[in-house]
Design an enzyme around this catalytic site. Structure first.
Site, PDB file in Angstrom:
ATOM      1  N   CYS A  33      37.697 -18.272  -7.910  1.00  0.00           N
ATOM      2  CA  CYS A  33      36.300 -18.026  -7.555  1.00  0.00           C
ATOM      3  C   CYS A  33      35.849 -18.829  -6.346  1.00  0.00           C
ATOM      4  O   CYS A  33      35.020 -18.379  -5.558  1.00  0.00           O
ATOM      5  CB  CYS A  33      35.397 -18.370  -8.728  1.00  0.00           C
ATOM      6  SG  CYS A  33      35.851 -17.465 -10.203  1.00  0.00           S
ATOM      7  N   GLU A  37      29.692  -5.554 -11.226  1.00  0.00           N
ATOM      8  CA  GLU A  37      29.843  -5.815 -12.659  1.00  0.00           C
ATOM      9  C   GLU A  37      28.499  -5.714 -13.379  1.00  0.00           C
ATOM     10  O   GLU A  37      28.385  -5.063 -14.423  1.00  0.00           O
ATOM     11  CB  GLU A  37      30.445  -7.205 -12.874  1.00  0.00           C
ATOM     12  CG  GLU A  37      30.698  -7.534 -14.342  1.00  0.00           C
ATOM     13  CD  GLU A  37      31.207  -8.962 -14.551  1.00  0.00           C
ATOM     14  OE1 GLU A  37      30.828  -9.860 -13.774  1.00  0.00           O
ATOM     15  OE2 GLU A  37      31.979  -9.165 -15.483  1.00  0.00           O
ATOM     16  N   SER A  96      41.526  -8.857 -22.024  1.00  0.00           N
ATOM     17  CA  SER A  96      40.642  -9.409 -23.049  1.00  0.00           C
ATOM     18  C   SER A  96      39.364  -8.581 -23.085  1.00  0.00           C
ATOM     19  O   SER A  96      38.849  -8.172 -22.048  1.00  0.00           O
ATOM     20  CB  SER A  96      40.313 -10.862 -22.695  1.00  0.00           C
ATOM     21  OG  SER A  96      39.149 -11.260 -23.386  1.00  0.00           O
ATOM     22  N   LYS A 134      30.605  -9.289  -8.618  1.00  0.00           N
ATOM     23  CA  LYS A 134      29.656  -9.522  -9.706  1.00  0.00           C
ATOM     24  C   LYS A 134      28.461  -8.579  -9.624  1.00  0.00           C
ATOM     25  O   LYS A 134      27.795  -8.314 -10.617  1.00  0.00           O
ATOM     26  CB  LYS A 134      29.172 -10.978  -9.677  1.00  0.00           C
ATOM     27  CG  LYS A 134      30.253 -11.982 -10.065  1.00  0.00           C
ATOM     28  CD  LYS A 134      30.402 -12.068 -11.567  1.00  0.00           C
ATOM     29  CE  LYS A 134      31.652 -12.855 -11.941  1.00  0.00           C
ATOM     30  NZ  LYS A 134      32.000 -12.676 -13.353  1.00  0.00           N
ATOM     31  N   CYS A 162      37.553 -12.337 -16.641  1.00  0.00           N
ATOM     32  CA  CYS A 162      36.325 -12.882 -16.030  1.00  0.00           C
ATOM     33  C   CYS A 162      36.145 -12.447 -14.600  1.00  0.00           C
ATOM     34  O   CYS A 162      35.075 -12.597 -14.036  1.00  0.00           O
ATOM     35  CB  CYS A 162      36.298 -14.403 -16.013  1.00  0.00           C
ATOM     36  SG  CYS A 162      37.319 -15.170 -17.187  1.00  0.00           S
ATOM     37  N   GLU A 178      37.378 -15.945 -26.150  1.00  0.00           N
ATOM     38  CA  GLU A 178      38.668 -15.495 -25.631  1.00  0.00           C
ATOM     39  C   GLU A 178      39.811 -16.234 -26.321  1.00  0.00           C
ATOM     40  O   GLU A 178      40.863 -15.652 -26.608  1.00  0.00           O
ATOM     41  CB  GLU A 178      38.709 -15.714 -24.104  1.00  0.00           C
ATOM     42  CG  GLU A 178      39.779 -14.932 -23.409  1.00  0.00           C
ATOM     43  CD  GLU A 178      39.538 -14.838 -21.895  1.00  0.00           C
ATOM     44  OE1 GLU A 178      38.377 -14.606 -21.491  1.00  0.00           O
ATOM     45  OE2 GLU A 178      40.489 -15.010 -21.143  1.00  0.00           O
ATOM     46  N   GLU A 199      40.187 -14.689 -29.573  1.00  0.00           N
ATOM     47  CA  GLU A 199      40.822 -13.377 -29.397  1.00  0.00           C
ATOM     48  C   GLU A 199      42.325 -13.541 -29.190  1.00  0.00           C
ATOM     49  O   GLU A 199      43.132 -12.801 -29.768  1.00  0.00           O
ATOM     50  CB  GLU A 199      40.190 -12.644 -28.196  1.00  0.00           C
ATOM     51  CG  GLU A 199      40.756 -11.245 -28.005  1.00  0.00           C
ATOM     52  CD  GLU A 199      40.231 -10.544 -26.746  1.00  0.00           C
ATOM     53  OE1 GLU A 199      39.324 -11.091 -26.084  1.00  0.00           O
ATOM     54  OE2 GLU A 199      40.751  -9.453 -26.439  1.00  0.00           O
ATOM     55  N   GLU A 248      27.864  -0.096 -18.948  1.00  0.00           N
ATOM     56  CA  GLU A 248      28.055  -0.647 -20.303  1.00  0.00           C
ATOM     57  C   GLU A 248      27.492  -2.066 -20.444  1.00  0.00           C
ATOM     58  O   GLU A 248      27.483  -2.619 -21.532  1.00  0.00           O
ATOM     59  CB  GLU A 248      29.537  -0.614 -20.699  1.00  0.00           C
ATOM     60  CG  GLU A 248      30.472  -1.462 -19.862  1.00  0.00           C
ATOM     61  CD  GLU A 248      31.050  -0.730 -18.646  1.00  0.00           C
ATOM     62  OE1 GLU A 248      30.419   0.257 -18.192  1.00  0.00           O
ATOM     63  OE2 GLU A 248      32.092  -1.167 -18.144  1.00  0.00           O
TER      64      GLU A 248
END
Ligand SMILES: Cc1cc2nc3c(=O)[nH]c(=O)nc-3n(C[C@H](O)[C@H](O)[C@H](O)COP(=O)(O)O)c2cc1C
Ligand code: SF4
Lengths: 389, 599
Positions: free
Chosen positions: B524, B370, B328, B367, B308, B281, B284, B375
């Protein structure tokens, strides 16, 4: 209109006279006069109107609002409808005077959804008042301006409760909220707001022109003035009556042709059921609370059936926020159904009466606080009829 | 306003500030008033009517949570009237609530159960609900069981006010009131971002996470399967709460031991993948900045947003799809780890990735969604098989008869078990930003960040939105283009704060280079899968645990992690390289606000 004696609202009236007089008096004097008249709200709660205005007038704010509560949803009530149909200008004038008194430039009529057919005539009345400079910019060539808009409710009884009403006008679900703060502090768009019943506002022009003393000649000491009653049920002459506050149930029945009644529901579904033995009690703020509705039941009526009807109404119309009202009304209706089937023990009935007390004591708004009235009074008045069927 | 008002509560007199609620005043006076719809994170509702008290001069009882003290008052919290009302209201709620306590995940943490016990409830006063009325609604992440709902509306206040997602609203009136999604669609088909904050605040078992425990036990018990767990920093700072530790006790090493006893074949540290995320990241970010600042490439977007937090990703997909280019392309540490495990690690240790089961212990309910995104299988397999929450893991540990407190301290497995302090602080709001700053600044200038003890204080804390600037001076030759550039960064936690930031960005009122967003309040550590209850104090304690652990570490910068460098040397090549692109980066799906056609 059967009532022969022309009392206040059905007496003479010249549109604009009260407003012109108010503009001469100035806001302070108007508030003082209304306060002195001891006018109490006709929407149910009976809060002193002058005091409400005074509290709102005192608030410092760039904007304030007047809301005319025309949600008239109490079962058996139709007196505001009559005023809106036949005396719209008086309502509007009352609103303008209230606006002048508290420093508001904008008023709203919150019109019951089912009264949508009145919207057009109300808007015509507003236009006609503007033409005569009793509304709009620079009223009567003074620098006081006041606009009125009609807003429609969507058919929820609870939206007659002032905070639910405001919440619905603000674009939210129509639900009551905790007080304090009161609408006089935080109301429509969070600004100080006066919410008054249609009928309350109609007395205002008279009080301003004829004076508080004249007004107090009507009614009793604690309940000044007259009151409109929507009379229905087992009577010869149903309709809207203007009667002195303090009138006894017996006198009222005589007036409307309701002799021989078994019981009278004073104040609609949320009011009290009055049995024959109490017909000598008077209807006023210090006696039987004077809601707008009088329902008369004769001896053929099944009181449990009547009660069931009321309880179905509350189960349906509770906003469902707070526990005692949401669940309590449901349990009361369930109890009525048990009674119908002869399945409710005396002991459980006691349990339900205790529930009623808690609903009155701990519900968040007037709906839940008054919903058990019918249950308690009908059960008390007709215990034998209800339990031993 | 510091005007003090005297109040008398029962036989205690005290002074409170104007506007203090009776409930707060009672707390000051050392009195406990029971509550149910009240929650410290949420707007006051005053609807359960459990906290009612007598206020002298008022005709009815008043809700203590909702009554602001504005003049001297006398309050009674324990009169016959008060006790009767509380008891009746409690009985009313109990009669409407359907469900057996022993088949409920909230058995032991249910606030309704607790109240019933406190009040000595031993029978139903009104007829009880004996059959379920509603079908259970499940998404990959969230389970809604309306039968257990008591209409306290905490979930609605969470979803609408706290998170501003608005997937849940009140429908109907009276006894028919329901907490509903738009048009009563399944929760999987509406704007729900799976943050699970509603679960954390539900007093009963009406909202819970979709537990994969049974399936996971199957995998563990299957000798053919190689079951790997990676643990994120936030569960480690919170799972102790499930075992009687004070909030803010980090139990990382004991947990490692417990997980091995439970049957996991490897125990790895998600912090490792967090370091990997920073490498990708950070690179990036620098690439984007160069394209924008030097090449004037308008197809590249700044500010760049962190990616994230899967709740945040879904939020932006729903509410700001036009900003997806700003997100990102990095996968979250959980997903990066999965992809590396099923490729690099599988090959290295000679395990068939088909037989590998990757579990992620996360503070997070999103999560689960996710790891099930279509994908997320760039390794050729499902990169992460199970997302397990802190609460769910606590259940498994208890089920296995393991006493966490009695566990020895054990380390992670290696390689892939070494994480830096920078990866660790991902668990707290501002942590990703701080980790990125620690590395990016040093990569660009060759010097450590100009903050005492590497603590980038401006991005820390619990303020909803925080921002900071950092001016680059004397960079290394290849970063000359950044000389004198002041980097502007912002941090937001809780999607309501993200929304404020996004609206300002949209209105052109703000300009940033890099923005960290975490969907959950506190980041989190306040995730929807964390132990219940939650409160600002509990979240602050967890944050302290995380930051103090960071201080105890020698390795505190992602780019200095030798195992990361080894991974690049042996496998990935370089950040943003070809393999990184394939395994560690992803794309997003614009979703819109409704899934209904024609809207
Ligand atoms: C459930 C409920 C329904 C109500 N409906 C009405 C109504 O239809 N019209 C009305 O004027 N007041 C209604 N009220 C009373 C209002 O809350 C408020 O007290 C009143 O509008 C104030 O005006 P007043 O002071 O002129 O009476 C209702 C109250 C409750 C609790
Ligand atoms: S008393 Fe009834 S109508 Fe009033 S807030 Fe409570 S549930 Fe709603």
């Amino acid at each position: 209109m059967k009532n022969e004696k022309k009392k206040i609202l059905f007496g003479e009236f010249v549109t604009g006279a009260g407003l012109v007089r108010a503009l001469e008096m100035g806001p302070g004097k108007v508030v003082a006069e209304v306060k002195a008249s001891n006018l109490k709200g006709r929407g149910g709660a009976g809060f002193p109107t002058g005091l409400k205005w005074e509290l709102t007038a005192k608030q410092e704010s760039d904007e304030k609002f007047i809301i005319c509560n025309a949600d008239e949803g109490e079962p058996g009530t139709f007196k505001d409808r009559l005023l809106l149909m036949e005396q719209a200008e008086k309502v509007l004038e009352g609103m303008a005077i209230a606006g002048f008194a508290i420093g508001a430039r904008q008023g709203f009529i919150y019109l019951r959804g089912e009264y949508v057919y009145l919207k057009k005539s109300l808007e015509d009345a507003i236009a006609s008042m503007i033409n005569r400079r009793f509304l709009g910019q620079n009223i009567n060539k003074t620098d006081f301006s006041f606009e009125v808009e009609v807003r429609l409710g969507a058919g929820a009884y609870v939206c007659g409760e002032e905070f639910a009403l405001i919440s619905s006008m603000n674009g939210y679900r129509g639900e009551p909220r905790n007080k304090p703060p009161y609408p006089s502090e935080v109301g429509f768009r969070d600004k100080p707001t006066v919410v008054n019943n249609v009928e309350t506002l109609c007395y205002v022009p008279y009080i301003v022109t004829k004076g508080a003393e004249w007004f107090k000649e009507h009614g009793t000491q604690a309940s000044t003035g007259t009151k409109l009653f929507s009379v229905s049920g087992d009577v010869k002459h149903p309709g809207v009556y203007e009667l002195e506050l303090g009138i006894t149930v017996n006198q009222l029945l005589a007036e409307v042709g309701g002799e021989g009644a078994k019981s009278v529901q004073v104040g609609g579904a949320s009011g009290l059921n009055v049995a024959e033995k109490d017909f000598d009690k008077s209807i006023c703020f210090e006696g039987l609370p004077p809601g707008g509705s009088i329902m008369v039941f004769n001896h053929q009526r099944d009181m449990l059936h009547v009660l069931k009807n009321f309880m179905e109404f509350f189960v349906e119309e509770s906003c469902g926020q707070c526990t005692p009202c949401r669940e309590g009304n449901y349990r009361l209706l369930e109890g009525v159904r048990m009674l119908e089937k002869g399945e409710c023990s005396v002991r459980y009935l006691k349990e339900l009466e205790a529930l009623c007390d808690v609903m009155k004591d701990s519900s968040k708004c007037g709906l839940g606080q008054t919903a058990p009235n019918a249950f308690l009074s009908i059960v008390e008045n007709f215990k034998t009829e209800i339990l031993y069927r | 306003m510091s005007e003090k008002i005297p109040v008398q509560i029962d036989d205690i007199t005290c002074e409170v500030e104007r506007g203090t609620t009776i409930l707060q005043a009672c707390k000051c006076a050392g009195l406990r008033v029971p509550t149910l719809c009240h929650h410290p994170d949420l707007e006051v509702a005053g609807i359960c009517r459990i906290c009612v008290v007598e206020v002298e001069g008022m005709s009815g009882l008043q809700a203590a949570c909702a009554y602001p003290i504005r003049q001297p008052i006398k309050v009674r919290t324990n009169s016959p009237r008060v006790r009767r009302a509380r008891r009746v209201n409690l009985d009313l709620i109990l009669s409407e609530h359907y469900g057996d306590c022993y088949t409920c995940v909230r058995n032991g943490t249910c606030e309704l159960q607790e109240l019933a016990r406190e009040y000595g409830v031993d029978r139903y006063r009104y007829p009880s609900t004996t059959t379920p009325k509603f079908k259970i609604d499940r998404s990959t992440a969230i389970v809604r069981d309306q039968n257990k709902c008591i209409s306290c509306k905490r979930c609605i206040r969470t979803c609408i006010d706290l998170q501003q997602v608005s997937a849940l609203e009140t429908a109907n009136r009276g006894h028919n009131v329901l907490i509903q999604t738009a048009f009563d669609k399944p929760i999987s088909d509406v704007v729900c971002i799976n943050c699970g904050q509603c679960i954390n605040r539900c007093p009963t078992g009406a909202l819970r996470s979709n537990m994969p425990n049974e399936l996971l036990w199957h995998a563990i018990d299957d000798p053919e399967k190689h079951v790997i767990i990676q643990t994120a920093p936030s569960p480690r700072a919170a799972i102790g709460e499930e075992f009687g530790y004070e909030p803010g006790t980090s139990v990382t090493k004991k947990l490692n031991a417990a997980l091995r006893r439970l049957g996991f074949d490897n125990v790895f540290d998600t912090n490792f993948a967090a370091d990997l995320t920073i490498m990708e990241e950070g690179t990036e970010l620098l690439t984007r900045l160069k394209k924008v600042l030097v090449d004037g490439d308008s197809s590249v977007k700044v500010p760049m947003f962190t990616s994230c937090s899967p709740g945040w990703v879904k939020y932006i997909e729903h509410y700001y799809p036009e900003y997806l280019d700003h997100l990102s392309s990095c996968k979250s540490p959980q997903q990066m780890f999965g992809a590396i495990l099923k490729t690099y690690y599988a090959k290295k240790v000679g395990i068939d990735p088909e037989k590998m089961v990757v579990v992620a212990l996360m503070p997070c309910v999103a999560k689960k969604f996710e790891c099930n995104r279509p994908e997320m299988s760039d390794s050729g397999h499902k990169d992460v098989d199970f997302g397990l929450t802190t609460r769910e893991m606590a259940v498994m540990i208890k089920e296995a008869g393991i006493h966490l407190k009695d566990m020895p301290d054990e380390d992670f497995d290696h390689p892939l078990g070494l994480g830096s302090g920078a990866g660790l602080i991902f668990g707290a709001t501002g942590g990703v930003m701080e980790a990125a700053i620690r590395s990016v600044y040093e990569i660009v200038t060759g010097r450590p960040v100009p903050f005492k003890g590497l603590d980038v204080m401006p991005v820390r804390g619990m303020e909803g939105i925080r921002d900071a600037t950092l001016t680059i001076e004397n960079p290394l030759p290849e970063y000359q283009w950044l000389d004198g550039v002041t980097l502007k960064v912002a941090v937001a936690h809780g999607t309501a704060n993200a929304r404020i930031l996004m609206e300002k960005l949209k209105a052109g009122k703000l300009a940033y280079h890099f923005i960290e967003v975490m969907a959950c309040p506190g980041g989190c550590l306040g995730g929807g899968g964390q132990p219940i209850p939650t409160s600002p104090e509990i979240r602050a304690a967890r944050a302290r645990a995380i930051y103090s652990e960071d201080h105890q570490l020698v390795l505190r910068k992602s780019h200095e992690n030798p195992e990361i460098n080894q991974l690049y040397a042996e496998f990935l090549g370089e950040p943003l390289g070809h393999l990184s692109h394939k395994l560690l980066h992803t794309h997003y799906t614009p979703r819109g606000r409704f899934f209904l056609e024609g809207l």
